[in-house]
Design a protein around this motif. Sequence first.
Motif, PDB file in Angstrom:
ATOM      1  N   MET A 365       0.827  -1.205   0.000  1.00 40.12           N
ATOM      2  CA  MET A 365       0.000   0.000   0.000  1.00 40.12           C
ATOM      3  C   MET A 365       0.867   1.262   0.000  1.00 40.12           C
ATOM      4  O   MET A 365       1.890   1.324   0.676  1.00 40.12           O
ATOM      5  N   PRO A 366       0.440   2.305  -0.718  1.00 44.69           N
ATOM      6  CA  PRO A 366       1.244   3.523  -0.790  1.00 44.69           C
ATOM      7  C   PRO A 366       1.181   4.376   0.465  1.00 44.69           C
ATOM      8  O   PRO A 366       2.072   5.183   0.717  1.00 44.69           O
ATOM      9  N   ARG A 367       0.154   4.215   1.262  1.00 44.86           N
ATOM     10  CA  ARG A 367      -0.027   5.056   2.449  1.00 44.86           C
ATOM     11  C   ARG A 367      -1.016   4.360   3.383  1.00 44.86           C
ATOM     12  O   ARG A 367      -1.728   3.449   3.000  1.00 44.86           O
ATOM     13  N   GLY A 368      -1.055   4.846   4.614  1.00 45.53           N
ATOM     14  CA  GLY A 368      -1.955   4.274   5.612  1.00 45.53           C
ATOM     15  C   GLY A 368      -1.186   3.583   6.704  1.00 45.53           C
ATOM     16  O   GLY A 368      -0.150   2.960   6.459  1.00 45.53           O
ATOM     17  N   GLY A 369      -1.678   3.677   7.932  1.00 48.85           N
ATOM     18  CA  GLY A 369      -0.983   3.115   9.074  1.00 48.85           C
ATOM     19  C   GLY A 369      -1.674   1.910   9.674  1.00 48.85           C
ATOM     20  O   GLY A 369      -2.174   1.041   8.967  1.00 48.85           O
ATOM     21  N   HIS A 370      -1.751   1.882  10.988  1.00 47.33           N
ATOM     22  CA  HIS A 370      -2.184   0.697  11.731  1.00 47.33           C
ATOM     23  C   HIS A 370      -3.683   0.438  11.624  1.00 47.33           C
ATOM     24  O   HIS A 370      -4.120  -0.703  11.751  1.00 47.33           O
ATOM     25  N   PHE A 371      -4.468   1.484  11.422  1.00 49.67           N
ATOM     26  CA  PHE A 371      -5.919   1.339  11.340  1.00 49.67           C
ATOM     27  C   PHE A 371      -6.404   1.816   9.966  1.00 49.67           C
ATOM     28  O   PHE A 371      -6.978   2.904   9.832  1.00 49.67           O
ATOM     29  N   PRO A 372      -6.204   1.030   8.920  1.00 46.38           N
ATOM     30  CA  PRO A 372      -6.534   1.494   7.567  1.00 46.38           C
ATOM     31  C   PRO A 372      -8.016   1.759   7.350  1.00 46.38           C
ATOM     32  O   PRO A 372      -8.367   2.577   6.503  1.00 46.38           O
ATOM     33  N   SER A 373      -8.897   1.096   8.093  1.00 49.10           N
ATOM     34  CA  SER A 373     -10.327   1.360   7.914  1.00 49.10           C
ATOM     35  C   SER A 373     -10.682   2.789   8.312  1.00 49.10           C
ATOM     36  O   SER A 373     -11.687   3.343   7.843  1.00 49.10           O
ATOM     37  N   LEU A 374      -9.862   3.403   9.168  1.00 52.41           N
ATOM     38  CA  LEU A 374     -10.069   4.796   9.548  1.00 52.41           C
ATOM     39  C   LEU A 374      -9.241   5.750   8.693  1.00 52.41           C
ATOM     40  O   LEU A 374      -9.683   6.854   8.387  1.00 52.41           O
ATOM     41  N   GLU A 375      -8.027   5.340   8.347  1.00 52.70           N
ATOM     42  CA  GLU A 375      -7.121   6.231   7.610  1.00 52.70           C
ATOM     43  C   GLU A 375      -7.338   6.185   6.106  1.00 52.70           C
ATOM     44  O   GLU A 375      -7.381   7.227   5.456  1.00 52.70           O
ATOM     45  N   GLU A 376      -7.408   4.983   5.561  1.00 55.63           N
ATOM     46  CA  GLU A 376      -7.494   4.808   4.107  1.00 55.63           C
ATOM     47  C   GLU A 376      -8.557   3.758   3.763  1.00 55.63           C
ATOM     48  O   GLU A 376      -8.267   2.710   3.193  1.00 55.63           O
ATOM     49  N   PRO A 377      -9.820   4.055   4.089  1.00 56.25           N
ATOM     50  CA  PRO A 377     -10.864   3.040   3.862  1.00 56.25           C
ATOM     51  C   PRO A 377     -11.024   2.650   2.397  1.00 56.25           C
ATOM     52  O   PRO A 377     -11.341   1.496   2.105  1.00 56.25           O
ATOM     53  N   ALA A 378     -10.801   3.580   1.470  1.00 61.36           N
ATOM     54  CA  ALA A 378     -10.972   3.251   0.057  1.00 61.36           C
ATOM     55  C   ALA A 378      -9.947   2.211  -0.393  1.00 61.36           C
ATOM     56  O   ALA A 378     -10.271   1.292  -1.155  1.00 61.36           O
ATOM     57  N   LEU A 379      -8.695   2.334   0.075  1.00 60.62           N
ATOM     58  CA  LEU A 379      -7.670   1.364  -0.293  1.00 60.62           C
ATOM     59  C   LEU A 379      -7.987  -0.015   0.301  1.00 60.62           C
ATOM     60  O   LEU A 379      -7.854  -1.042  -0.378  1.00 60.62           O
ATOM     61  N   LEU A 380      -8.398  -0.041   1.558  1.00 54.08           N
ATOM     62  CA  LEU A 380      -8.734  -1.307   2.198  1.00 54.08           C
ATOM     63  C   LEU A 380      -9.948  -1.935   1.529  1.00 54.08           C
ATOM     64  O   LEU A 380      -9.981  -3.153   1.277  1.00 54.08           O
ATOM     65  N   LEU A 381     -10.935  -1.127   1.215  1.00 54.62           N
ATOM     66  CA  LEU A 381     -12.160  -1.611   0.586  1.00 54.62           C
ATOM     67  C   LEU A 381     -11.863  -2.298  -0.742  1.00 54.62           C
ATOM     68  O   LEU A 381     -12.322  -3.420  -0.996  1.00 54.62           O
ATOM     69  N   GLU A 382     -11.091  -1.651  -1.591  1.00 55.99           N
ATOM     70  CA  GLU A 382     -10.786  -2.236  -2.895  1.00 55.99           C
ATOM     71  C   GLU A 382      -9.955  -3.493  -2.757  1.00 55.99           C
ATOM     72  O   GLU A 382     -10.128  -4.456  -3.515  1.00 55.99           O
ATOM     73  N   ASP A 383      -9.049  -3.539  -1.769  1.00 52.27           N
ATOM     74  CA  ASP A 383      -8.238  -4.735  -1.580  1.00 52.27           C
ATOM     75  C   ASP A 383      -9.096  -5.905  -1.109  1.00 52.27           C
ATOM     76  O   ASP A 383      -8.870  -7.056  -1.514  1.00 52.27           O
ATOM     77  N   LEU A 384     -10.082  -5.633  -0.260  1.00 52.64           N
ATOM     78  CA  LEU A 384     -10.998  -6.679   0.176  1.00 52.64           C
ATOM     79  C   LEU A 384     -11.825  -7.199  -0.998  1.00 52.64           C
ATOM     80  O   LEU A 384     -12.037  -8.414  -1.132  1.00 52.64           O
ATOM     81  N   ARG A 385     -12.304  -6.295  -1.839  1.00 54.25           N
ATOM     82  CA  ARG A 385     -13.067  -6.734  -3.010  1.00 54.25           C
ATOM     83  C   ARG A 385     -12.203  -7.593  -3.926  1.00 54.25           C
ATOM     84  O   ARG A 385     -12.649  -8.625  -4.442  1.00 54.25           O
ATOM     85  N   GLN A 386     -10.945  -7.169  -4.119  1.00 52.75           N
ATOM     86  CA  GLN A 386     -10.051  -7.946  -4.970  1.00 52.75           C
ATOM     87  C   GLN A 386      -9.775  -9.305  -4.351  1.00 52.75           C
ATOM     88  O   GLN A 386      -9.676 -10.315  -5.069  1.00 52.75           O
ATOM     89  N   PHE A 387      -9.662  -9.370  -3.032  1.00 53.25           N
ATOM     90  CA  PHE A 387      -9.448 -10.651  -2.374  1.00 53.25           C
ATOM     91  C   PHE A 387     -10.649 -11.565  -2.594  1.00 53.25           C
ATOM     92  O   PHE A 387     -10.483 -12.781  -2.828  1.00 53.25           O
ATOM     93  N   GLY A 388     -11.856 -11.002  -2.522  1.00 50.96           N
ATOM     94  CA  GLY A 388     -13.040 -11.802  -2.818  1.00 50.96           C
ATOM     95  C   GLY A 388     -13.005 -12.375  -4.223  1.00 50.96           C
ATOM     96  O   GLY A 388     -13.338 -13.544  -4.451  1.00 50.96           O
ATOM     97  N   ARG A 389     -12.566 -11.564  -5.206  1.00 49.46           N
ATOM     98  CA  ARG A 389     -12.458 -12.044  -6.586  1.00 49.46           C
ATOM     99  C   ARG A 389     -11.388 -13.133  -6.690  1.00 49.46           C
ATOM    100  O   ARG A 389     -11.583 -14.134  -7.398  1.00 49.46           O
ATOM    101  N   THR A 390     -10.275 -12.924  -5.986  1.00 53.60           N
ATOM    102  CA  THR A 390      -9.205 -13.917  -6.003  1.00 53.60           C
ATOM    103  C   THR A 390      -9.703 -15.263  -5.478  1.00 53.60           C
ATOM    104  O   THR A 390      -9.420 -16.316  -6.049  1.00 53.60           O
ATOM    105  N   LEU A 391     -10.475 -15.237  -4.386  1.00 55.14           N
ATOM    106  CA  LEU A 391     -10.995 -16.473  -3.815  1.00 55.14           C
ATOM    107  C   LEU A 391     -12.002 -17.142  -4.757  1.00 55.14           C
ATOM    108  O   LEU A 391     -12.018 -18.373  -4.866  1.00 55.14           O
ATOM    109  N   ARG A 392     -12.820 -16.349  -5.439  1.00 54.39           N
ATOM    110  CA  ARG A 392     -13.810 -16.936  -6.348  1.00 54.39           C
ATOM    111  C   ARG A 392     -13.156 -17.621  -7.540  1.00 54.39           C
ATOM    112  O   ARG A 392     -13.719 -18.559  -8.113  1.00 54.39           O
ATOM    113  N   ARG A 393     -11.975 -17.157  -7.914  1.00 50.83           N
ATOM    114  CA  ARG A 393     -11.282 -17.755  -9.063  1.00 50.83           C
ATOM    115  C   ARG A 393     -10.565 -19.058  -8.706  1.00 50.83           C
ATOM    116  O   ARG A 393     -10.166 -19.792  -9.590  1.00 50.83           O
ATOM    117  N   ARG A 394     -10.396 -19.323  -7.414  1.00 51.66           N
ATOM    118  CA  ARG A 394      -9.635 -20.503  -7.012  1.00 51.66           C
ATOM    119  C   ARG A 394     -10.484 -21.785  -7.139  1.00 51.66           C
ATOM    120  O   ARG A 394     -11.671 -21.775  -6.961  1.00 51.66           O
TER     121      ARG A 394
END
Length: 394
Positions: A365-394
């Motif tokens: 990640m380019p930025r964000g500290g210990h609590f990303p849901s508070l600091e950089e929620p958009a980055l965490l959100l997209e990474d979670l969505r991508q993880f869901g896609r990764t799991l569906r492809r397995r």
Amino acid sequence: MQAGLSVPFEIAVPQAKLDRIMQRVRSYEWFDAPAGGSDVGVPPGYMRDLCEYWTHTYDWREHEHELNRYPQFRVEIGGDRIHYIHERGSGRKPSPLILLHGWPVTHAAFARMVEQLAHPERFGGDPDDGFDVVVPSMPGFGFSDRLSRPLGPRATADRLDLLMTEVLGYEDYVIHGGDWGGLVAEWMGLRHGRHVTGIHLNLAFYRHDGAAFGSGQTGPGPATPAELAWAESERAAFEREFAYFRLQADDPLTVSYAIMDSPVGQAAWMVDKLLLWADRRDRDLKDLFNMDTALTEVMIYLVTGTFYTAATIYRAISQEGPITFDPGQRIEVPVGFAAFPDPHCPPPPREFVEKSRTVVQWTDMPRGGHFPSLEEPALLLEDLRQFGRTLRRR
């Protein structure tokens, strides 16, 4: 261990309790403190500004209303009543996702993400990226009942697995965790791996034998230069910043007498961690978190009186057993890791994490500290969505 029936729940703090808290903030006797940076604690100017905002602008009822937007319940599991949000997602087959918070935050740290994770089509996304979102208050935290005895990450993992399977009826689920939530997520994967389809983390606390958190060690066998440099940086951070950990592990009751008696003192104790553990590169203190966000986290601990029982998790972890995996033990379920530049718990190199986990997704990640849901929620959100896609492809 048994689970009871869920009961609908709504946050409704008595006005008299709110009035007592605000009276204590207004009557706080400020003392002369030297000017300076945050190297000796929360700067006096910041604390005075925060309390001024708290008493003149902050509106708990507004945030209470926002938290009540989502269906909430409480259920007794193993003798402890646990509070949780359960928002069913859009799409043809939304995966169940449980979001696990740590300390000194609460379930509110994920509240702004619930709708976007459950209903991405409302924000221009694909409805098939939606999750059934479950956000518990960790046992002993917030609107979960105060505990009768300390619970560590392993015992907490067992209760939250029962929440997802016996109470909510899911055969399998995905987990995201950071801070204590990350530790619990790892034990859910180890102890209940047949139910866990994937674990998404922004903290790697448990490691292979010989590489304990904060030890400066990388475990048996050769280590890369990146691993050695990281292990030293983590050791230095542990020595520099973990006095609070030792205090809450050794004397959680003693420190609670003081902190729970003073809303301003409790705010300072908690906000100090939010500020110190944030990604402060090129940002002023006042720009790290808005005051409403910080005060809502503080207020939840105050209105529920759960500072002490939340702090006892620091004692319970040492009572549960080793803080490293057994030799040869590893998390076999798929793991996604969001490596935020966390100054409190510097993220390990990928090759180190892969020694004890099955990493299928890694994001620097380019930025964000210990609590990303508070600091950089958009980055965490997209990474979670991508993880869901990764799991569906397995």
